[in-house]
Motif scaffolding. Sequence first.
Motif, PDB file in Angstrom:
ATOM      1  N   ASP A   1       2.714  -3.411   1.596  1.00 16.69           N
ATOM      2  CA  ASP A   1       1.972  -2.450   2.425  1.00 16.69           C
ATOM      3  C   ASP A   1       0.619  -2.084   1.822  1.00 16.69           C
ATOM      4  OD1 ASP A   1       3.864  -2.283   4.432  1.00 16.69           O
ATOM      5  OD2 ASP A   1       4.895  -0.559   3.561  1.00 16.69           O
ATOM      6  N   LEU A   2       0.504  -2.214   0.505  1.00 20.60           N
ATOM      7  CA  LEU A   2      -0.740  -1.812  -0.166  1.00 20.60           C
ATOM      8  C   LEU A   2      -1.900  -2.768   0.104  1.00 20.60           C
ATOM      9  CD1 LEU A   2       0.692  -0.706  -3.614  1.00 20.60           C
ATOM     10  CD2 LEU A   2      -0.121   0.754  -1.765  1.00 20.60           C
ATOM     11  N   PHE A   3      -1.600  -3.896   0.725  1.00 19.66           N
ATOM     12  CA  PHE A   3      -2.685  -4.834   1.034  1.00 19.66           C
ATOM     13  C   PHE A   3      -3.341  -4.537   2.383  1.00 19.66           C
ATOM     14  CE2 PHE A   3      -0.477  -6.852  -2.363  1.00 19.66           C
ATOM     15  CZ  PHE A   3      -1.460  -7.533  -3.049  1.00 19.66           C
ATOM     16  N   GLY A   4      -2.851  -3.499   3.098  1.00 23.38           N
ATOM     17  CA  GLY A   4      -3.447  -3.154   4.389  1.00 23.38           C
ATOM     18  C   GLY A   4      -2.948  -4.065   5.488  1.00 23.38           C
ATOM     19  N   SER A   5      -3.610  -3.999   6.644  1.00 21.05           N
ATOM     20  CA  SER A   5      -3.160  -4.750   7.819  1.00 21.05           C
ATOM     21  C   SER A   5      -3.541  -6.223   7.715  1.00 21.05           C
ATOM     22  CB  SER A   5      -3.790  -4.192   9.082  1.00 21.05           C
ATOM     23  OG  SER A   5      -3.612  -2.816   9.117  1.00 21.05           O
ATOM     24  N   GLU A   6      -2.805  -7.019   8.487  1.00 24.92           N
ATOM     25  CA  GLU A   6      -3.070  -8.458   8.535  1.00 24.92           C
ATOM     26  C   GLU A   6      -4.501  -8.726   9.011  1.00 24.92           C
ATOM     27  OE1 GLU A   6      -0.346  -7.002   9.280  1.00 24.92           O
ATOM     28  OE2 GLU A   6       1.310  -8.158   8.457  1.00 24.92           O
TER      29      GLU A   6
ATOM     30  N   ILE B   1     -10.013   5.356  -3.359  1.00 24.47           N
ATOM     31  CA  ILE B   1      -8.637   4.844  -3.166  1.00 24.47           C
ATOM     32  C   ILE B   1      -8.130   4.238  -4.467  1.00 24.47           C
ATOM     33  CG2 ILE B   1      -7.206   3.134  -1.962  1.00 24.47           C
ATOM     34  CD1 ILE B   1      -8.845   3.649   0.534  1.00 24.47           C
ATOM     35  N   GLN B   2      -8.979   3.441  -5.107  1.00 27.32           N
ATOM     36  CA  GLN B   2      -8.561   2.857  -6.395  1.00 27.32           C
ATOM     37  C   GLN B   2      -8.236   3.988  -7.383  1.00 27.32           C
ATOM     38  OE1 GLN B   2      -8.048  -0.448  -7.344  1.00 27.32           O
ATOM     39  NE2 GLN B   2      -7.168   0.604  -9.091  1.00 27.32           N
ATOM     40  N   GLY B   3      -9.111   4.975  -7.458  1.00 24.23           N
ATOM     41  CA  GLY B   3      -8.916   6.081  -8.407  1.00 24.23           C
ATOM     42  C   GLY B   3      -7.632   6.859  -8.121  1.00 24.23           C
TER      43      GLY B   3
ATOM     44  N   THR C   1       3.993  -3.586  -8.302  1.00 29.81           N
ATOM     45  CA  THR C   1       2.899  -2.718  -7.838  1.00 29.81           C
ATOM     46  C   THR C   1       1.694  -2.791  -8.782  1.00 29.81           C
ATOM     47  OG1 THR C   1       4.612  -1.337  -6.866  1.00 29.81           O
ATOM     48  CG2 THR C   1       2.400  -0.416  -6.945  1.00 29.81           C
ATOM     49  N   ASP C   2       1.950  -2.857 -10.086  1.00 35.04           N
ATOM     50  CA  ASP C   2       0.811  -3.052 -10.989  1.00 35.04           C
ATOM     51  C   ASP C   2       0.122  -4.391 -10.698  1.00 35.04           C
ATOM     52  OD1 ASP C   2       2.362  -0.913 -12.643  1.00 35.04           O
ATOM     53  OD2 ASP C   2       0.405  -1.070 -13.586  1.00 35.04           O
ATOM     54  N   ARG C   3       0.894  -5.347 -10.188  1.00 36.12           N
ATOM     55  CA  ARG C   3       0.263  -6.637  -9.856  1.00 36.12           C
ATOM     56  C   ARG C   3      -0.631  -6.503  -8.620  1.00 36.12           C
ATOM     57  NH1 ARG C   3       1.804 -11.071 -12.170  1.00 36.12           N
ATOM     58  NH2 ARG C   3       3.829 -10.146 -12.629  1.00 36.12           N
TER      59      ARG C   3
HETATM   60  N1  BYC Z   1      -1.072   3.429   3.002  1.00 33.62           N
HETATM   61  O1  BYC Z   1      -8.103  -2.026   7.644  1.00 33.62           O
HETATM   62  P1  BYC Z   1      -6.787  -1.682   7.057  1.00 33.62           P
HETATM   63  C1  BYC Z   1      -3.339  -0.005  -8.486  1.00 33.62           C
HETATM   64  C2  BYC Z   1      -5.182   2.674   6.016  1.00 33.62           C
HETATM   65  S1  BYC Z   1      -2.906  -0.481  -6.889  1.00 33.62           S
HETATM   66  C3  BYC Z   1      -1.791   4.322   3.714  1.00 33.62           C
HETATM   67  O2  BYC Z   1      -5.655  -2.504   7.392  1.00 33.62           O
HETATM   68  P2  BYC Z   1      -7.981  -1.923   4.532  1.00 33.62           P
HETATM   69  C4  BYC Z   1      -2.270   0.526  -9.339  1.00 33.62           C
HETATM   70  C5  BYC Z   1      -6.576   2.292   5.579  1.00 33.62           C
HETATM   71  O3  BYC Z   1      -7.026   3.100   4.492  1.00 33.62           O
HETATM   72  C6  BYC Z   1      -4.447  -0.985  -6.137  1.00 33.62           C
HETATM   73  N2  BYC Z   1      -2.850   3.981   4.482  1.00 33.62           N
HETATM   74  O4  BYC Z   1      -6.839  -1.560   5.506  1.00 33.62           O
HETATM   75  C7  BYC Z   1      -1.005  -0.040  -9.329  1.00 33.62           C
HETATM   76  C8  BYC Z   1      -7.354   2.473   6.854  1.00 33.62           C
HETATM   77  O5  BYC Z   1      -7.652   3.840   7.018  1.00 33.62           O
HETATM   78  P3  BYC Z   1      -9.074   4.299   7.620  1.00 33.62           P
HETATM   79  C9  BYC Z   1      -5.295   0.141  -5.578  1.00 33.62           C
HETATM   80  C10 BYC Z   1      -3.215   2.682   4.524  1.00 33.62           C
HETATM   81  O6  BYC Z   1      -8.885  -0.772   4.433  1.00 33.62           O
HETATM   82  C11 BYC Z   1      -0.002   0.499 -10.121  1.00 33.62           C
HETATM   83  C12 BYC Z   1      -6.367   2.075   7.940  1.00 33.62           C
HETATM   84  O7  BYC Z   1      -5.070   2.212   7.340  1.00 33.62           O
HETATM   85  N3  BYC Z   1      -6.586  -0.305  -5.185  1.00 33.62           N
HETATM   86  O8  BYC Z   1      -4.448  -0.103  -8.852  1.00 33.62           O
HETATM   87  O9  BYC Z   1      -8.526  -3.266   4.805  1.00 33.62           O
HETATM   88  C13 BYC Z   1      -0.269   1.571 -10.963  1.00 33.62           C
HETATM   89  C14 BYC Z   1      -6.597   0.648   8.418  1.00 33.62           C
HETATM   90  O10 BYC Z   1      -6.399  -0.180   7.308  1.00 33.62           O
HETATM   91  C15 BYC Z   1      -2.531   1.689   3.807  1.00 33.62           C
HETATM   92  C16 BYC Z   1      -6.933  -0.640  -3.926  1.00 33.62           C
HETATM   93  O11 BYC Z   1      -6.127  -0.579  -3.037  1.00 33.62           O
HETATM   94  C17 BYC Z   1      -1.407   2.111   3.021  1.00 33.62           C
HETATM   95  N4  BYC Z   1      -0.700   1.227   2.307  1.00 33.62           N
HETATM   96  O12 BYC Z   1      -7.087  -2.108   3.225  1.00 33.62           O
HETATM   97  C18 BYC Z   1      -1.536   2.126 -10.971  1.00 33.62           C
HETATM   98  C19 BYC Z   1      -8.337  -1.143  -3.717  1.00 33.62           C
HETATM   99  N5  BYC Z   1      -3.105   0.498   4.064  1.00 33.62           N
HETATM  100  O13 BYC Z   1     -10.121   3.736   6.677  1.00 33.62           O
HETATM  101  C20 BYC Z   1      -2.542   1.603 -10.187  1.00 33.62           C
HETATM  102  C21 BYC Z   1      -9.169  -0.288  -2.819  1.00 33.62           C
HETATM  103  C22 BYC Z   1      -4.103   0.727   4.894  1.00 33.62           C
HETATM  104  O14 BYC Z   1      -9.106   3.719   8.968  1.00 33.62           O
HETATM  105  N6  BYC Z   1      -8.632  -0.187  -1.491  1.00 33.62           N
HETATM  106  N7  BYC Z   1      -4.200   2.034   5.169  1.00 33.62           N
HETATM  107  O15 BYC Z   1      -8.984   5.811   7.552  1.00 33.62           O
HETATM  108  C23 BYC Z   1      -8.765  -1.136  -0.529  1.00 33.62           C
HETATM  109  O16 BYC Z   1      -9.315  -2.183  -0.766  1.00 33.62           O
HETATM  110  C24 BYC Z   1      -8.235  -0.865   0.850  1.00 33.62           C
HETATM  111  O17 BYC Z   1      -8.413   0.482   1.117  1.00 33.62           O
HETATM  112  C25 BYC Z   1      -6.755  -1.235   1.063  1.00 33.62           C
HETATM  113  C26 BYC Z   1      -6.439  -1.113   2.570  1.00 33.62           C
HETATM  114  C27 BYC Z   1      -6.489  -2.647   0.562  1.00 33.62           C
HETATM  115  C28 BYC Z   1      -5.807  -0.276   0.354  1.00 33.62           C
END
Ligand code: BYC
Length: 481
Positions: A304-309, A119-121, A214-216
């Motif tokens: 929205d990018l922080f996921g659910s509450e 996801i990060q990538g 968003t970059d933040r």
């Molecule tokens: N859109 O438990 P939940 C950056 C999915 S930006 C679509 O609430 P979780 C950058 C979720 O995947 C930073 N789907 O969420 C900035 C899950 O699906 P599965 C990027 C979404 O997992 C600017 C389901 O809903 N890095 O670097 O606690 C330029 C239930 O979700 C969304 C990261 O994000 C959404 N917005 O938190 C360039 C760090 N939100 O698994 C670069 C890595 C949720 O049930 N990612 N869902 O199929 C994470 O830590 C987590 O995946 C998230 C979501 C914080 C994104």
Amino acid sequence: MNIVNVDYDGLIPNNVDLARDARVKKALEKWHPGYIDWWHDMGPEGFQQALVYLRTAVSVDPKGWAKFDYVRMPEYKWGILLAPQVEARQIPFGAHKGEPAWQEVPGEYRAMLRRLIVIQGDTEPASVEQQRHLGKTAPSLYDLRNLFQVNVEEGRHLWAMVYLLQKYFGADGREEAEALLERRSGDPDTPRMLGAFNEQTPDWLSFFMFTFFTDRDGKMQLEALAQSGFDPLSRTCRFMLTEEAHHMFVGETGIGRIVEKTCTAMKAAGIEDANDIEAVRKLGVIDLPTIQKKANLHFSLTLDLFGSEISTNAANAFHAGLKGRFREDKLEDDHALESETYPVLRLVDGAIAKQEVPALSGLNMRLRDDYVAECSAGVGRWNRAIEKLGIRFEITLPHVAFHRHIGEFASIKADPAGNLSSDAQWQKRRNEFLPSDSDRAFIEGLMQPEFEPGKFASWIAAPKVGIDNKPGDFEYVKIAE
Ligand code: BYC
């Protein structure tokens, strides 16, 4: 080569001793042409041959890690750079707290870790794709250069995640690395993974809002991953954060310079009322209410990018020691959070109410609250500038329930103050809250390129200082004929 200096001899600059890691070196060299193809297809449009005054990381020493020079973007040295290993580092939180940090993937958490890295990538190339058309309308060579700096570094951040996938995840890591080059921002069939990365960045006001908001989010997520018990991820993210700071600088000063130009032009024309949109627009600057609407849009999309509450994923990732809190290492508690609670805004009986929830389930909100505090400080700096320039107007962050697509508030409609309304009422007032078609058309009309060194488009002030202390008329980009 040591850990601080980067080996520049091979195809892939690195400080991970790739020369002695034949398997990973080969895998990355195999991935490289696909990356370059992707960059040509999806990277900055129309400027691949331009010479751009870019910084390239040459070391991971905080005192002097970058070198500036003219580079053609496809020849940029995308490298793999990890912050130095901290000796005897321990897992700082969760069920394994105090155990030695993992140098290899812990088998029981392999899938969860891979998903976080993917996801990060995925966000990194997505942002390059979103911004690829902006070069054509850059308000100055200074801004054009900053756009490209952000773009090449997002490309490097993709390399950072791909390295982890190739080195630690075997065949499925290789597959994920390929897939990262195949998804496309906004593509209906193969979209990027997170919502905000499939939106358009149609103009420079959006670009600056994106880099501010968003970059933040990127910064906050990288901070949380930099705490990881999986040491290679922690080290990678720590170095990425060094680069990320400039991206947010671009956003904050970009909006600051737009606001400055608007207020100065209003003052000079004797316009007191910031809401007299027509009069302000005639000056060739962007009115403050439209800037507010763009802020409403980008802030809400980014929340929205922080996921659910309430998130079991977040709880599991913390419990496992994979993703921590913002500055976990500076917090003073048990770092396990098994019996703590955290206050979270939720939808209770149709109304927005604060509720204490188990701290582990509320971790997304904890990170988001830290994020909102930082955004709020930045907005405060814009407001102080507006006040100093003698204009009465305050930019505000909308309520967290406004315009949401993920989590508790996705099912309701709230205005920017947080008042709930019916869908029909909200739709009627939509253009008060978010950019309308006519706002977009106005901004689009303003987006005329200014490529003469030292000159700036009508709607943005010059920066206080140049990049790398260069003078005002420095030719940051030599555009190829
Ligand atoms: N859109 O438990 P939940 C950056 C999915 S930006 C679509 O609430 P979780 C950058 C979720 O995947 C930073 N789907 O969420 C900035 C899950 O699906 P599965 C990027 C979404 O997992 C600017 C389901 O809903 N890095 O670097 O606690 C330029 C239930 O979700 C969304 C990261 O994000 C959404 N917005 O938190 C360039 C760090 N939100 O698994 C670069 C890595 C949720 O049930 N990612 N869902 O199929 C994470 O830590 C987590 O995946 C998230 C979501 C914080 C994104």
